[in-house]
Write a protein that holds these residues in place. Structure first.
Motif, PDB file in Angstrom:
ATOM      1  N   LEU A  95       1.106  -1.116  -0.151  1.00 45.48           N
ATOM      2  CA  LEU A  95       0.075   0.317  -0.088  1.00 45.48           C
ATOM      3  C   LEU A  95       0.924   1.282   0.022  1.00 45.48           C
TER       4      LEU A  95
ATOM      5  N   MET B  93       1.502   4.994   0.093  1.00 41.46           N
ATOM      6  CA  MET B  93       0.377   6.852   0.241  1.00 41.46           C
ATOM      7  C   MET B  93       1.368   7.500   0.452  1.00 41.46           C
ATOM      8  N   THR B  94       2.351   7.600   0.691  1.00 39.74           N
ATOM      9  CA  THR B  94       3.161   8.265   1.457  1.00 39.74           C
ATOM     10  C   THR B  94       4.506   8.911   0.401  1.00 39.74           C
TER      11      THR B  94
ATOM     12  N   SER C 102       2.141  12.670   7.047  1.00 37.43           N
ATOM     13  CA  SER C 102       1.231  12.603   7.674  1.00 37.43           C
ATOM     14  C   SER C 102      -0.413  13.515   6.939  1.00 37.43           C
TER      15      SER C 102
ATOM     16  N   PHE D  22       9.321   5.615   1.615  1.00 36.34           N
ATOM     17  CA  PHE D  22       8.770   4.478   2.930  1.00 36.34           C
ATOM     18  C   PHE D  22       8.079   2.973   2.591  1.00 36.34           C
TER      19      PHE D  22
ATOM     20  N   SER E  87       6.561  -0.040   2.923  1.00 35.21           N
ATOM     21  CA  SER E  87       6.313  -1.905   3.528  1.00 35.21           C
ATOM     22  C   SER E  87       6.026  -2.700   1.680  1.00 35.21           C
TER      23      SER E  87
ATOM     24  N   THR F  32       1.882   9.150  12.733  1.00 35.00           N
ATOM     25  CA  THR F  32       2.349   8.967  13.794  1.00 35.00           C
ATOM     26  C   THR F  32       1.348   9.522  15.375  1.00 35.00           C
TER      27      THR F  32
ATOM     28  N   GLU G 209       2.380  11.530  17.314  1.00 35.32           N
ATOM     29  CA  GLU G 209       0.941  13.078  17.105  1.00 35.32           C
ATOM     30  C   GLU G 209      -0.459  12.855  16.659  1.00 35.32           C
TER      31      GLU G 209
HETATM   32  C1  LIG Z   1       9.941   1.439   8.453  1.00 36.19           C
HETATM   33  C2  LIG Z   1       8.674   1.953   7.668  1.00 36.19           C
HETATM   34  C3  LIG Z   1       7.443   1.409   7.088  1.00 36.19           C
HETATM   35  C4  LIG Z   1       6.452   2.600   6.040  1.00 36.19           C
HETATM   36  N1  LIG Z   1       5.444   2.122   5.142  1.00 36.19           N
HETATM   37  C5  LIG Z   1       4.621   2.839   4.414  1.00 36.19           C
HETATM   38  C6  LIG Z   1       3.414   1.972   3.896  1.00 36.19           C
HETATM   39  O1  LIG Z   1       3.891   0.759   3.802  1.00 36.19           O
HETATM   40  N2  LIG Z   1       2.771   2.905   2.944  1.00 36.19           N
HETATM   41  C7  LIG Z   1       2.893   4.069   3.562  1.00 36.19           C
HETATM   42  O2  LIG Z   1       2.065   5.220   2.979  1.00 36.19           O
HETATM   43  N3  LIG Z   1       3.738   4.597   3.928  1.00 36.19           N
HETATM   44  C8  LIG Z   1       4.498   3.934   4.821  1.00 36.19           C
HETATM   45  N4  LIG Z   1       5.520   4.202   5.910  1.00 36.19           N
HETATM   46  C9  LIG Z   1       5.153   5.640   5.924  1.00 36.19           C
HETATM   47  C10 LIG Z   1       5.118   6.324   8.201  1.00 36.19           C
HETATM   48  O3  LIG Z   1       3.236   6.047   7.619  1.00 36.19           O
HETATM   49  C11 LIG Z   1       5.060   7.500   7.623  1.00 36.19           C
HETATM   50  O4  LIG Z   1       6.469   8.269   7.592  1.00 36.19           O
HETATM   51  C12 LIG Z   1       4.346   8.659   8.687  1.00 36.19           C
HETATM   52  O5  LIG Z   1       3.322   8.919   7.921  1.00 36.19           O
HETATM   53  C13 LIG Z   1       4.693   9.990   8.899  1.00 36.19           C
HETATM   54  O6  LIG Z   1       5.030  10.755   8.235  1.00 36.19           O
HETATM   55  P1  LIG Z   1       6.756  11.967   7.695  1.00 36.19           P
HETATM   56  O7  LIG Z   1       7.721  10.913   7.621  1.00 36.19           O
HETATM   57  O8  LIG Z   1       5.894  12.252   6.131  1.00 36.19           O
HETATM   58  O9  LIG Z   1       6.241  12.918   8.615  1.00 36.19           O
HETATM   59  P2  LIG Z   1       5.362  13.979   9.112  1.00 36.19           P
HETATM   60  O10 LIG Z   1       4.620  13.730   8.482  1.00 36.19           O
HETATM   61  O11 LIG Z   1       6.303  14.883   7.603  1.00 36.19           O
HETATM   62  O12 LIG Z   1       5.470  14.364  10.625  1.00 36.19           O
HETATM   63  C14 LIG Z   1       7.334  14.472  10.564  1.00 36.19           C
HETATM   64  C15 LIG Z   1       6.566  14.915  12.284  1.00 36.19           C
HETATM   65  O13 LIG Z   1       5.844  16.398  12.121  1.00 36.19           O
HETATM   66  C16 LIG Z   1       4.188  15.947  13.407  1.00 36.19           C
HETATM   67  N5  LIG Z   1       3.121  15.507  12.650  1.00 36.19           N
HETATM   68  C17 LIG Z   1       2.756  16.074  11.315  1.00 36.19           C
HETATM   69  N6  LIG Z   1       1.492  16.210  11.056  1.00 36.19           N
HETATM   70  C18 LIG Z   1       1.543  16.971  12.704  1.00 36.19           C
HETATM   71  C19 LIG Z   1       0.023  17.209  13.482  1.00 36.19           C
HETATM   72  N7  LIG Z   1      -0.897  18.037  12.803  1.00 36.19           N
HETATM   73  N8  LIG Z   1       0.208  17.850  14.728  1.00 36.19           N
HETATM   74  C20 LIG Z   1       1.150  16.888  15.311  1.00 36.19           C
HETATM   75  N9  LIG Z   1       2.325  17.058  15.039  1.00 36.19           N
HETATM   76  C21 LIG Z   1       2.403  16.838  13.773  1.00 36.19           C
HETATM   77  C22 LIG Z   1       4.547  14.314  12.369  1.00 36.19           C
HETATM   78  O14 LIG Z   1       4.193  13.368  14.113  1.00 36.19           O
HETATM   79  C23 LIG Z   1       6.082  14.016  12.952  1.00 36.19           C
HETATM   80  O15 LIG Z   1       6.701  13.544  14.040  1.00 36.19           O
HETATM   81  C24 LIG Z   1       6.569   3.791   6.508  1.00 36.19           C
HETATM   82  C25 LIG Z   1       7.009   4.235   7.376  1.00 36.19           C
HETATM   83  C26 LIG Z   1       7.978   3.258   7.355  1.00 36.19           C
HETATM   84  C27 LIG Z   1       9.251   4.372   8.434  1.00 36.19           C
END
Ligand SMILES: Cc1cc2nc3c(=O)[nH]c(=O)nc-3n(C[C@H](O)[C@H](O)[C@H](O)COP(=O)(O)OP(=O)(O)OC[C@H]3O[C@@H](n4cnc5c(N)ncnc54)[C@H](O)[C@@H]3O)c2cc1C
Length: 388
Positions: free
Chosen positions: A129, A131-132, A138, A162, A164, A372, A374
């Protein structure tokens, strides 16, 4: 504390899972997965044949028809995690059953179900899947991967990161923009298949933990995707489809967190009983006893909470905010338990030969992915306060 959600059929299933682990999950295999950065396909095929994967595929398409009953999936997680292969085989199985299959089983057209589900039940086809994106995680409505309508299909351009199982997947359920702006109806889910021209599985990412399960960057350059791959056959439903499946994804992370916590307690008990300092087992120091008591109590509370959530999920009543509570609370407790477990292992807690150490590194991402913690708190706060 004894859990009361399991029946005889689950106990029999647990025996089957244990049997599978004995036969297929050898130390050599686990090391191989970590060296390769992925679980080999033969093991996935065997796991599906034994009924450990494909649980969420409806029976009419060759699966176990357990999409709504998470108890079987929980047993798979519990046993694989205890065996030390949580982040490899349990991870790969989870992506197939919790993240990929449900979008077909729930929202697919009849033709899509016929085409994909039987092969997903056997693991002949593995899904992922996506999305990111590099620029947004987020804030899903910030995605920029586009699917522009053309004759007979869509032209997809963009990148995901990212993801999986992103390297091993044969098909990727991909969140794309099919409309203008960022209203929920501007997004769709579309299946992008391995081998489609312009689709590159990119590189496997080097991670802190979970070395035995692939995580990849995907890129799409003018990929032609036929109309028949638009999930549900109607544009603009992608955002709602994601929202509907997220409680399952979050419940599954909670289950994994509880299973790891329970395993961590077991590893720590075993270690502290056998390690001696100042002439007695480490487990006999008052500090160790208190920490172990706290860990054991937290594990009981986690399962009580999770088991309640699994029951609600089975009735179709696990709301988005309840699933968010499960996800953030359980993964925070898991982190504390693992940290405590590492501490009680002393220096060996820092050496990756020990399962507690690997679990500690593997689990760090649980507070990050699946939304996350948060963002989870935001979802819960919105429900609690009634304010956005
Ligand atoms: C090993 C691994 C496997 C993954 N597998 C998948 C997958 O299979 N499919 C997929 O689509 N994604 C996957 N992801 C992605 C994962 O879901 C995202 O990394 C996660 O949702 C956070 O998004 P970001 O990394 O862009 O962080 P950001 O959204 O950039 O966040 C950075 C920081 O800001 C904070 N923040 C952001 N918005 C808010 C808010 N509104 N209020 C307070 N704090 C906030 C966050 O909590 C975080 O601390 C995976 C990630 C990893 C590391």
């Amino acid at each position: 504390m004894e859990r009361d959600i399991y029946e005889e059929i689950h106990d029999d299933f647990r025996e089957l899972v244990k049997e599978f682990i004995k036969r297929y999950v050898t130390q050599e295999k686990m090391e191989q997965w970590e060296a390769d950065g992925e679980v080999d396909r033969a093991t996935m095929l065997a796991a599906a044949e034994q009924g450990l994967v494909g649980l969420s595929v409806p029976e009419e398409f060759g699966g176990a028809g357990m999409l709504e009953d998470y108890r079987f999936r929980s047993i798979v997680n519990e046993e694989l995690i205890k065996s030390g292969t949580g982040a490899s085989l349990a991870g790969a199985a989870g992506i197939q059953d919790d993240l990929a299959v449900p979008y077909l089983a729930r929202f697919g057209t009849d033709a899509q179900k016929q085409k994909w589900l039987p092969k997903m039940a056997t693991c002949e086809v593995l899904g992922a899947l996506a999305m990111t994106e590099p620029g947004t995680g987020s804030d899903l409505r910030g995605v920029t991967t586009t699917a522009k309508k053309t004759d007979g299909g869509y032209i997809v351009n963009g990148a995901k990161t990212f993801i999986s199982s992103g390297k091993t997947a044969d098909m990727v359920v991909t969140f794309v923009k099919t409309g203008e702006g960022n209203r929920p109806d501007a997004f769709s889910l579309i299946i992008i298949e391995s081998g489609m021209e312009g689709f590159d599985h990119g590189r496997k990412l080097n991670k802190m933990g979970a070395h035995g399960h692939d995580t990849a960057e995907l890129s799409f350059v003018d990929v032609f995707v036929p109309d028949e791959n638009l999930i549900g056959g109607v544009e603009g439903h992608g955002f709602v489809q994601l929202m509907e499946n997220l409680p399952l994804e979050r419940l599954s992370i909670g289950v994994v967190a509880a299973a790891i916590s329970e395993a961590a307690l077991g590893w720590t008990l075993e270690y502290t009983k056998s390690r001696e300092a100042f002439g007695k087992p480490v487990a006999d120091f008052q500090n160790s006893r208190f920490r172990l008591a706290e860990m054991a109590t937290t594990v009981d509370v986690m399962w009580a909470f999770i088991d309640r959530a699994m029951r609600l999920f089975q009735k179709g009543e696990l709301s988005a905010d309840e699933a968010a509570k499960v996800k953030f609370w359980c993964t925070e407790r898991e982190w504390e338990i693992l940290d405590q477990g590492v501490q009680l292992h002393g220096g060996y807690g820092y050496i990756t030969e020990y399962p507690i150490t690997r679990a500690f590194l593997d689990a760090r991402v649980h507070r990050i992915y699946g939304g996350t913690n948060e963002v989870m708190r935001e979802i819960v706060a919105r429900a609690v306060t009634g304010r956005k």
